[in-house]
Design a protein around this motif. Structure first.
Motif, PDB file in Angstrom:
ATOM      1  N   GLN A  46      -4.640  24.392 -38.115  1.00 31.00           N
ATOM      2  CA  GLN A  46      -3.408  24.171 -37.360  1.00 31.00           C
ATOM      3  C   GLN A  46      -2.982  22.720 -37.536  1.00 31.00           C
ATOM      4  OE1 GLN A  46      -4.979  25.005 -33.397  1.00 31.00           O
ATOM      5  NE2 GLN A  46      -4.879  22.847 -32.891  1.00 31.00           N
ATOM      6  N   GLU A  47      -1.896  22.336 -36.864  1.00 33.52           N
ATOM      7  CA  GLU A  47      -1.415  20.964 -36.938  1.00 33.52           C
ATOM      8  C   GLU A  47      -1.964  20.187 -35.745  1.00 33.52           C
ATOM      9  OE1 GLU A  47       2.592  19.957 -38.730  1.00 33.52           O
ATOM     10  OE2 GLU A  47       2.977  19.759 -36.584  1.00 33.52           O
ATOM     11  N   TYR A  48      -2.411  18.964 -35.993  1.00 34.79           N
ATOM     12  CA  TYR A  48      -2.973  18.096 -34.961  1.00 34.79           C
ATOM     13  C   TYR A  48      -2.043  16.911 -34.743  1.00 34.79           C
ATOM     14  CZ  TYR A  48      -6.990  21.049 -35.530  1.00 34.79           C
ATOM     15  OH  TYR A  48      -7.801  22.158 -35.577  1.00 34.79           O
ATOM     16  N   ASP A  49      -1.771  16.618 -33.452  1.00 36.26           N
ATOM     17  CA  ASP A  49      -0.805  15.572 -33.106  1.00 36.26           C
ATOM     18  C   ASP A  49      -1.423  14.197 -32.923  1.00 36.26           C
ATOM     19  OD1 ASP A  49       1.300  17.372 -33.126  1.00 36.26           O
ATOM     20  OD2 ASP A  49       1.072  17.860 -31.003  1.00 36.26           O
ATOM     21  N   THR A  50      -2.710  14.149 -32.606  1.00 32.41           N
ATOM     22  CA  THR A  50      -3.362  12.875 -32.286  1.00 32.41           C
ATOM     23  C   THR A  50      -4.809  12.870 -32.778  1.00 32.41           C
ATOM     24  OG1 THR A  50      -4.216  13.662 -30.169  1.00 32.41           O
ATOM     25  CG2 THR A  50      -2.011  12.656 -30.133  1.00 32.41           C
ATOM     26  N   PRO A  51      -5.395  11.682 -32.882  1.00 35.63           N
ATOM     27  CA  PRO A  51      -6.825  11.613 -33.207  1.00 35.63           C
ATOM     28  C   PRO A  51      -7.667  12.344 -32.161  1.00 35.63           C
ATOM     29  CG  PRO A  51      -5.820   9.441 -33.374  1.00 35.63           C
ATOM     30  CD  PRO A  51      -4.777  10.357 -32.808  1.00 35.63           C
ATOM     31  N   ALA A  52      -7.260  12.262 -30.901  1.00 34.42           N
ATOM     32  CA  ALA A  52      -7.998  12.932 -29.827  1.00 34.42           C
ATOM     33  C   ALA A  52      -7.995  14.446 -30.028  1.00 34.42           C
ATOM     34  CB  ALA A  52      -7.419  12.567 -28.469  1.00 34.42           C
ATOM     35  N   ALA A  53      -6.896  14.979 -30.509  1.00 38.33           N
ATOM     36  CA  ALA A  53      -6.813  16.428 -30.742  1.00 38.33           C
ATOM     37  C   ALA A  53      -7.780  16.861 -31.842  1.00 38.33           C
ATOM     38  CB  ALA A  53      -5.379  16.821 -31.109  1.00 38.33           C
ATOM     39  N   VAL A  54      -7.943  16.031 -32.854  1.00 33.21           N
ATOM     40  CA  VAL A  54      -8.905  16.333 -33.927  1.00 33.21           C
ATOM     41  C   VAL A  54     -10.323  16.282 -33.376  1.00 33.21           C
ATOM     42  CG1 VAL A  54      -9.831  15.625 -36.163  1.00 33.21           C
ATOM     43  CG2 VAL A  54      -7.366  15.505 -35.746  1.00 33.21           C
ATOM     44  N   SER A  55     -10.637  15.227 -32.617  1.00 34.80           N
ATOM     45  CA  SER A  55     -11.971  15.110 -32.028  1.00 34.80           C
ATOM     46  C   SER A  55     -12.279  16.286 -31.115  1.00 34.80           C
ATOM     47  CB  SER A  55     -12.105  13.801 -31.242  1.00 34.80           C
ATOM     48  OG  SER A  55     -12.247  12.721 -32.112  1.00 34.80           O
ATOM     49  N   LYS A  56     -11.300  16.680 -30.313  1.00 36.18           N
ATOM     50  CA  LYS A  56     -11.482  17.813 -29.404  1.00 36.18           C
ATOM     51  C   LYS A  56     -11.788  19.087 -30.201  1.00 36.18           C
ATOM     52  CE  LYS A  56      -8.889  19.996 -25.570  1.00 36.18           C
ATOM     53  NZ  LYS A  56      -9.918  20.869 -25.190  1.00 36.18           N
ATOM     54  N   ALA A  57     -11.093  19.273 -31.318  1.00 32.98           N
ATOM     55  CA  ALA A  57     -11.317  20.455 -32.155  1.00 32.98           C
ATOM     56  C   ALA A  57     -12.727  20.448 -32.756  1.00 32.98           C
ATOM     57  CB  ALA A  57     -10.274  20.515 -33.255  1.00 32.98           C
TER      58      ALA A  57
END
Length: 60
Positions: A46-57
């Motif tokens: 999917q598309e990630y909006d922030t570095p935090a969103a990548v880390s969360k994933a």
């Protein structure tokens, strides 16, 4: 074991939003370790909006 700091270092300079493929390619070209690349290859496509969103994933 990969840490959130390892992920963020590998993604330094990436432009968001970014798709999974772009995240993996950026980490690869930025010298991300094999562990980091494996972790990023495991996130949802999917598309990630922030570095935090990548880390969360990666870590959730």
């Amino acid at each position: 074991m990969v840490s959130p700091i390892d992920i963020q270092k590998a993604l330094s300079g990436i432009d968001y939003p970014a798709k999974k493929d772009d995240v993996v390619k950026h980490a690869e070209s930025n010298g991300g370790s094999d562990d980091v690349l494996e972790a990023l290859k495991g996130i949802d496509d999917q598309e990630y909006d922030t570095p935090a969103a990548v880390s969360k994933a990666v870590f959730d």
